[in-house]
Write a protein that holds these residues in place. Structure first.
Motif, PDB file in Angstrom:
ATOM      1  N   ARG A  81       0.841  -1.194   0.000  1.00 19.75           N
ATOM      2  CA  ARG A  81       0.000   0.000   0.000  1.00 19.75           C
ATOM      3  C   ARG A  81       0.883   1.253   0.000  1.00 19.75           C
ATOM      4  O   ARG A  81       0.525   2.266  -0.601  1.00 19.75           O
ATOM      5  CB  ARG A  81      -0.926  -0.029   1.218  1.00 19.75           C
ATOM      6  CG  ARG A  81      -1.883   1.145   1.321  1.00 19.75           C
ATOM      7  CD  ARG A  81      -2.862   1.157   0.152  1.00 19.75           C
ATOM      8  NE  ARG A  81      -3.778   2.306   0.200  1.00 19.75           N
ATOM      9  CZ  ARG A  81      -3.467   3.540  -0.181  1.00 19.75           C
ATOM     10  NH1 ARG A  81      -2.270   3.809  -0.642  1.00 19.75           N
ATOM     11  NH2 ARG A  81      -4.372   4.496  -0.114  1.00 19.75           N
ATOM     12  N   GLU A 261      -5.730  -3.769   0.524  1.00 20.52           N
ATOM     13  CA  GLU A 261      -7.018  -3.233   0.093  1.00 20.52           C
ATOM     14  C   GLU A 261      -6.824  -1.821  -0.439  1.00 20.52           C
ATOM     15  O   GLU A 261      -5.984  -1.079   0.059  1.00 20.52           O
ATOM     16  CB  GLU A 261      -7.992  -3.183   1.277  1.00 20.52           C
ATOM     17  CG  GLU A 261      -8.557  -4.531   1.677  1.00 20.52           C
ATOM     18  CD  GLU A 261      -9.310  -5.202   0.554  1.00 20.52           C
ATOM     19  OE1 GLU A 261     -10.067  -4.481  -0.155  1.00 20.52           O
ATOM     20  OE2 GLU A 261      -9.138  -6.421   0.350  1.00 20.52           O
ATOM     21  N   SER A 263      -9.605   0.221  -0.664  1.00 22.63           N
ATOM     22  CA  SER A 263     -10.609   1.045   0.028  1.00 22.63           C
ATOM     23  C   SER A 263     -10.220   1.199   1.495  1.00 22.63           C
ATOM     24  O   SER A 263      -9.488   0.382   2.039  1.00 22.63           O
ATOM     25  CB  SER A 263     -11.978   0.385  -0.073  1.00 22.63           C
ATOM     26  OG  SER A 263     -11.976  -0.808   0.675  1.00 22.63           O
ATOM     27  N   ASP A 264     -10.719   2.247   2.089  1.00 22.53           N
ATOM     28  CA  ASP A 264     -10.374   2.492   3.485  1.00 22.53           C
ATOM     29  C   ASP A 264     -11.393   3.465   4.077  1.00 22.53           C
ATOM     30  O   ASP A 264     -11.718   4.474   3.466  1.00 22.53           O
ATOM     31  CB  ASP A 264      -8.975   3.113   3.564  1.00 22.53           C
ATOM     32  CG  ASP A 264      -8.400   3.006   4.972  1.00 22.53           C
ATOM     33  OD1 ASP A 264      -9.183   3.080   5.941  1.00 22.53           O
ATOM     34  OD2 ASP A 264      -7.177   2.835   5.074  1.00 22.53           O
ATOM     35  N   ARG A 266     -10.907   5.341   6.448  1.00 27.55           N
ATOM     36  CA  ARG A 266     -10.252   6.572   6.879  1.00 27.55           C
ATOM     37  C   ARG A 266     -10.163   7.633   5.783  1.00 27.55           C
ATOM     38  O   ARG A 266      -9.672   8.719   5.998  1.00 27.55           O
ATOM     39  CB  ARG A 266      -8.853   6.245   7.416  1.00 27.55           C
ATOM     40  CG  ARG A 266      -8.901   5.629   8.807  1.00 27.55           C
ATOM     41  CD  ARG A 266      -7.541   5.095   9.184  1.00 27.55           C
ATOM     42  NE  ARG A 266      -7.070   4.138   8.172  1.00 27.55           N
ATOM     43  CZ  ARG A 266      -5.905   3.506   8.241  1.00 27.55           C
ATOM     44  NH1 ARG A 266      -5.095   3.732   9.230  1.00 27.55           N
ATOM     45  NH2 ARG A 266      -5.557   2.636   7.309  1.00 27.55           N
ATOM     46  N   TYR A 267     -10.648   7.278   4.607  1.00 30.45           N
ATOM     47  CA  TYR A 267     -10.684   8.284   3.542  1.00 30.45           C
ATOM     48  C   TYR A 267     -11.762   9.336   3.817  1.00 30.45           C
ATOM     49  O   TYR A 267     -11.753  10.407   3.243  1.00 30.45           O
ATOM     50  CB  TYR A 267     -10.987   7.645   2.182  1.00 30.45           C
ATOM     51  CG  TYR A 267      -9.949   6.666   1.672  1.00 30.45           C
ATOM     52  CD1 TYR A 267      -8.654   6.652   2.184  1.00 30.45           C
ATOM     53  CD2 TYR A 267     -10.270   5.770   0.662  1.00 30.45           C
ATOM     54  CE1 TYR A 267      -7.710   5.751   1.703  1.00 30.45           C
ATOM     55  CE2 TYR A 267      -9.329   4.872   0.171  1.00 30.45           C
ATOM     56  CZ  TYR A 267      -8.057   4.858   0.692  1.00 30.45           C
ATOM     57  OH  TYR A 267      -7.134   3.976   0.208  1.00 30.45           O
TER      58      TYR A 267
END
Ligand code: ZN
Ligand code: ZN
Length: 1012
Positions: A81, A261, A263-264, A266-267
């Protein structure tokens, strides 16, 4: 075993032709443990690629082929990442620090973002390869050493491709030797551009499209053989039998790359609440708004607000609501007109925050249609329309508030459909431009893989006498290009607000219109869990704003009475061209039959004229019950409250949810799941299973089996055809209120519509014609009286100067500021008008105020020196007394040419005597006399279209405009089969047919003829 580490998806734009799924499927078929994607300078395929790989059990490796400072290619792969974020930042910088669409990564950037990145030396176009190919081995060695130092000895590989190109094998061998000397490992790659060998041709033609060449011209970007397909591990091992470690290293690299991943959670951005809890602030603001909206809160309202606030808190969406509230507040503060649309209007909280204007409590709208707690992983989606002129100001506000690094626009991908594919590919194949244009123009809006079949299906193509054999190869190539993305574009509304710097989530680039875009589209964004706010342009809001600010009376659009008799009268007459959402032929036909007398009828109308309800046959039962021709009986008294506004017809999605909750005791969330299941899966078994559950639960709550079954049959019959009531309510309200403007302030409203083109269903000339039909005078453009836009002058509409063809934006203000001018010479001297513009002004009558002989004015203009700027040359001015003016017909022609409309004449007027002799009736005669039997009508053709129908048969609708009004025409399949060519290749038509007994001034065509 072997893993492909250099592979192009269609997001290499016009350089690769297999879908991501095809490519990933190949990898799975060959049981490859991983697969990398390396598109040119972008990661647009990453989300789809990641998803497809995970589904296929293949490890996704995300990378890109970047262009370096020297214009060479370099293959980069993210190990983790962290590496992915570095790749995003590297690409962002490469894009933003260079000219648009010419990204370049400097060595400095590569060094800065090298962490957790594996670099492969690149293809034929790489620095290392091209030096070695030219036998400049010392320099090749130097370049290799440079990259090894940038990425580290373990993370830099020399790439060998073996494409069977001349000199390639020798060069690969030389490279391997140098690599050994420098202790740099080698790796074999396929540089895949398509899955299958057979796709070589279409890849080549698209390369020609990309390089703006034709297939007859050589170009270094074009591949010289078909070796760029997805080769099997065995083929790769055979090709590289001389360097087995290069094959083995692909596995080593794949192992080193981690899975992560994209996606998160925390975005998601946090709203600055000044220290207080977001949920508390949201609660406070909601109740403040509620007191303003409702004056007094009753138990029902409070219960509803608490219910919504609970769910919002539970799902962690408080910040999101506050962010949207803040945007709406800013728009109000600046006096920018806006309106929330879509399912957000199902929320009472949104109503209290002044995000939407639909009272969800009064309408009993189910909140779960908007936010379903049982699908908490879906972010809510709020769309707001703004006065189109100020939408960008609001977007700028958001950017300033959250920071430039955290806000960007969503991108779109323009994909190939029939027309675009023909235009591009035919050009690359070397067809003459005129022929391409003709072919593309004739093409209906279909997919690029259905062109050949379309020649059987569409009469306008079948009867076109096009030599099909000539186009076989073109159409075959089009079909292979179908659906491929052509280029990256900008989404019109979608603004991303991120809690983290966006350039660690996606590469950022600049769009053509100047804003910054991310490399993902709105579907990807949802998967990434990025927060999107749709800030849309709605020109109708601009027109409303212009109307309310120009009428002499004070007019508050929001408090327009919803029970105005004259407004309903106009709606019933179906003469509503210009009204928002209520002007299309289908909608006007519905209005003339519905005879609406309350706002609920209008809300239902907006929902009824949609592909779904039309296909689901909801219109006729609705009308029958509305007029009492069908009894209104409810099998269960509880249904009455839910369905009474739509006369017992299940029209809205919210009604399905209500029924499931009230009759079968579903929770709101479960009921929304049921609605979605009905909407998306129409397979029988699933429906039956759902039905059983519904009936069982309904019976537990006291329904008899028969009643439960009947009720389920209502919602089953609805199966996905329904419409979101909240959205219909928002649009219905605006639709009614704009009809009110059309009824009471027609001149102002038409002028506002004309000033804010393009918008709405009808072209400007129809609006002008409608205004004239209603007795409003239309005054032509006039350099002394016209303003920039259309204005109202003593009750008449004055054409604005910006309507004049080729008029430069800068000149408009200058002309208006200099008014009045006493003669042509003064005007020309002061306004410094280019010759072409002066000529257009003369032709459309804008100089009539000086001399109403337009031909003489043109002669006078001729006395001005030709060239960019007309200048007075007094010596050449001669007396031009005896010049004869243009005829009215000529003037009308000029006006259409310059303005796209004629303030004074209608083209049909000039042929009317002939038409009368032939027994052709006018729109007005049709409306007033309603003749039985065959009739003939003629007019300008407006918007022929074929909406989906219930039977699946083709029905064409269009409107004819003559000097007295509009005639809607319906063409059924048998007639269309015969006259399709005329309909889709003419601009003025003569139609023979008979009056449609349903609705006003509507003809069913029997025979169609081109009128020339
Ligand atoms: Zn390359
Ligand atoms: Zn490549």
């Amino acid at each position: 075993m072997f893993v492909h580490l250099h592979l192009h998806t269609p997001f290499s734009f016009l350089d690769a032709v297999s879908t991501i799924n095809e490519l990933v499927q190949r990898a799975a078929d060959f049981e490859m443990p991983g697969l990398a994607m390396t598109d040119h300078n972008n990661l647009s395929g990453a989300v789809q690629f990641h998803k497809a790989c995970c589904q296929a059990g293949v490890k996704p490796i995300i990378g890109a082929e970047v262009t370096t400072e020297s214009g060479h290619h370099l293959t980069l792969l993210a190990k983790s990442r962290v590496g992915y974020a570095n790749l995003c930042q590297l690409l962002s910088e490469a894009h933003l620090s260079n000219e648009r669409s010419h990204p370049q990564a400097t060595d400095q950037m590569l060094r800065e973002y090298a962490e957790d990145i594996i670099a492969l030396s690149g293809c034929w176009h790489s620095e290392v390869f091209s030096l070695a190919c030219e036998r400049r081995y010392a320099q090749a060695e130097k370049a290799m050493a440079k990259y090894r130092d940038i990425f580290g000895p373990d993370d830099f590989y020399v790439e060998l491709q073996e494409k069977l190109y001349p000199r390639q094998h020798a060069t690969d061998k030389a490279l391997a030797e140098i690599a050994e000397k420098l202790r740099v490992p080698v790796v074999a790659t396929g540089n895949v551009h398509y899955a299958d060998e057979s796709q070589y041709k279409v890849q080549d033609v698209l390369t020609c499209v990309r390089t703006l060449t034709t297939v007859d011209e050589p170009h270094p970007e074009r591949k010289i053989n078909a070796e760029f397909y997805f080769k099997s591990p065995r083929q790769m091992a055979e090709l590289f039998c001389w360097a087995p470690e290069a094959v083995a290293n692909t596995l080593r690299i794949a192992e080193q790359c981690q899975e992560y991943e994209l996606s998160d959670d925390r975005y998601l951005p946090r709203f600055d609440t000044n220290g207080c809890k977001p949920t508390q602030l949201l609660r406070r603001l909601t109740y403040e708004g509620a007191h303003q909206r409702y004056k007094r809160l009753n138990a029902k309202i409070s219960r509803r607000l608490e219910h919504e606030l609970d769910i919002i808190e539970q799902l962690g969406f408080a910040d999101y609501f506050l962010e949207v509230w803040d945007v709406a507040r800013e728009a109000r503060r600046r006096g920018i007109r806006y309106a929330g649309r879509g399912s957000a209007a199902d929320s009472a909280v949104a109503y209290c925050l002044y995000i939407t204007d639909v009272d969800a409590v009064a309408r009993n709208l189910s909140f779960e249609r908007f936010i379903n707690p049982e699908r908490g992983d879906n972010l809510p989606d709020i769309d707001i329309d703004f006065d189109a002129r100020y939408r960008d100001d609001i977007a700028d506000y958001v950017t300033r508030k959250y920071g430039e690094d955290k806000v960007a626009t969503v991108c779109t991908f323009q994909t190939y459909h029939a027309r675009g594919a023909i235009r591009d590919l035919a050009k690359a194949l070397g067809f003459p431009l005129e022929e391409i244009h003709r072919l593309a123009k004739l093409m209906p809006h279909i997919n690029a893989d259905g062109i050949e079949q379309a020649f059987d299906h569409f009469p306008e193509l079948r009867d076109s006498r096009l030599p099909l054999y000539k186009y076989r190869q073109l159409f075959e190539l089009c079909s292979q290009a179908a659906g491929l993305p052509r280029h990256i574009g900008t989404h019109l509304g979608g603004v991303i607000i991120s809690g983290q710097p966006l350039n660690t989530i996606s590469p950022i680039q600049e769009a053509a219109k100047g804003c910054r875009i991310i490399q993902f589209d709105k579907v990807d964004v949802e998967d990434l869990r990025l927060l999107k706010l749709d800030l849309l342009c709605l020109r109708m809001l601009s027109a409303v704003q212009d109307t309310v600010t120009t009428t002499p009376q004070q007019l508050d659009f929001n408090t327009i009475p919803l029970d105005d008799k004259d407004t309903y009268k106009l709606l019933n007459s179906a003469e509503t061209a210009g009204a928002f959402q209520l002007e299309s032929p289908a909608q006007r036909n519905l209005q003339s039959r519905l005879q609406a007398d309350n706002i609920e009828d209008i809300v239902a109308s907006v929902a009824l004229i949609r592909p779904g309800p039309i296909k689901g046959n909801m219109v006729e039962p609705f009308l029958a019950r509305r007029h009492g021709r069908e009894p209104l009986a409810y099998v269960d008294p509880r249904l009455e409250e839910i369905l009474k506004d739509t006369y017992g017809v299940v029209l809205f999605q919210e009604q399905v949810i209500e029924i499931a909750v009230r009759i079968a005791g579903f929770t709101g969330g479960e009921a929304d799941q049921l609605r979605r299941a009905l909407t998306h899966h129409r397979d029988k078994d699933k429906m039956q299973a759902i039905g059983k559950g519904f009936i069982r639960k309904a019976m537990q709550r006291g329904c008899t089996q028969q009643v439960a079954q009947t009720i389920f049959s209502y919602i089953e019959g609805y199966a996905g055809y329904g419409f979101c009531e909240a959205h219909a309510a928002a649009f219905g309200d605006t639709g009614y209120k704009t009809t009110y403007l059309l009824t009471h302030y027609p001149a102002y409203f038409y002028a506002a519509l004309l000033s804010n083109q393009p918008m709405g269903y009808f072209p400007p000339h129809t609006l002008i014609n409608e205004a004239k039909r209603r007795g409003i005078r239309v005054l032509g453009p006039d350099v002394n009286h016209s303003q920039v836009s259309f204005t109202v002058e003593d009750g008449a509409i004055r054409v604005g100067l910006k309507q004049v063809k080729e008029m430069p934006e800068t000149l408009l203000g200058q002309i208006v500021r200099g008014q009045p001018y006493s003669n042509l010479y003064e005007f020309m001297r002061q306004a410094k008008t280019p010759a072409n513009v002066a000529r257009n002004l003369a032709l459309c009558g804008a100089f009539d105020c000086f001399d109403n002989n337009r031909r003489r004015v043109l002669w006078q203009l001729g006395a001005f020196r030709p060239g960019q700027q007309a200048q007075l040359d007094l010596d050449q001015v001669c007396e031009l007394q005896d010049i004869e003016d243009f005829t009215d017909q000529e003037k009308c022609c000029h006006e259409w040419g310059v303005l796209g409309l004629s303030p004074t004449w209608h083209p049909l007027q000039f042929v009317r005597p002939k038409l009368v002799r032939e027994g052709v009736l006018t729109a007005q005669q049709i409306k007033q006399q309603r003749p039985a039997g065959a009739v003939k009508v003629a007019g300008l053709l407006i918007r022929p279209h074929r909406p989906p129908t219930r039977s699946g048969r083709t029905v064409v609708f269009f409107t004819l405009e003559d000097e007295t009004g509009l005639i809607d025409v319906t063409v059924f399949q048998n007639v269309y089969e015969q006259y399709g060519k005329e309909i889709f290749s003419s601009s003025v038509l003569l139609v023979e047919g008979h009056l449609d007994h349903r609705g006003t001034a509507s003809i069913i065509a029997d025979r169609i003829e081109k009128l020339s």
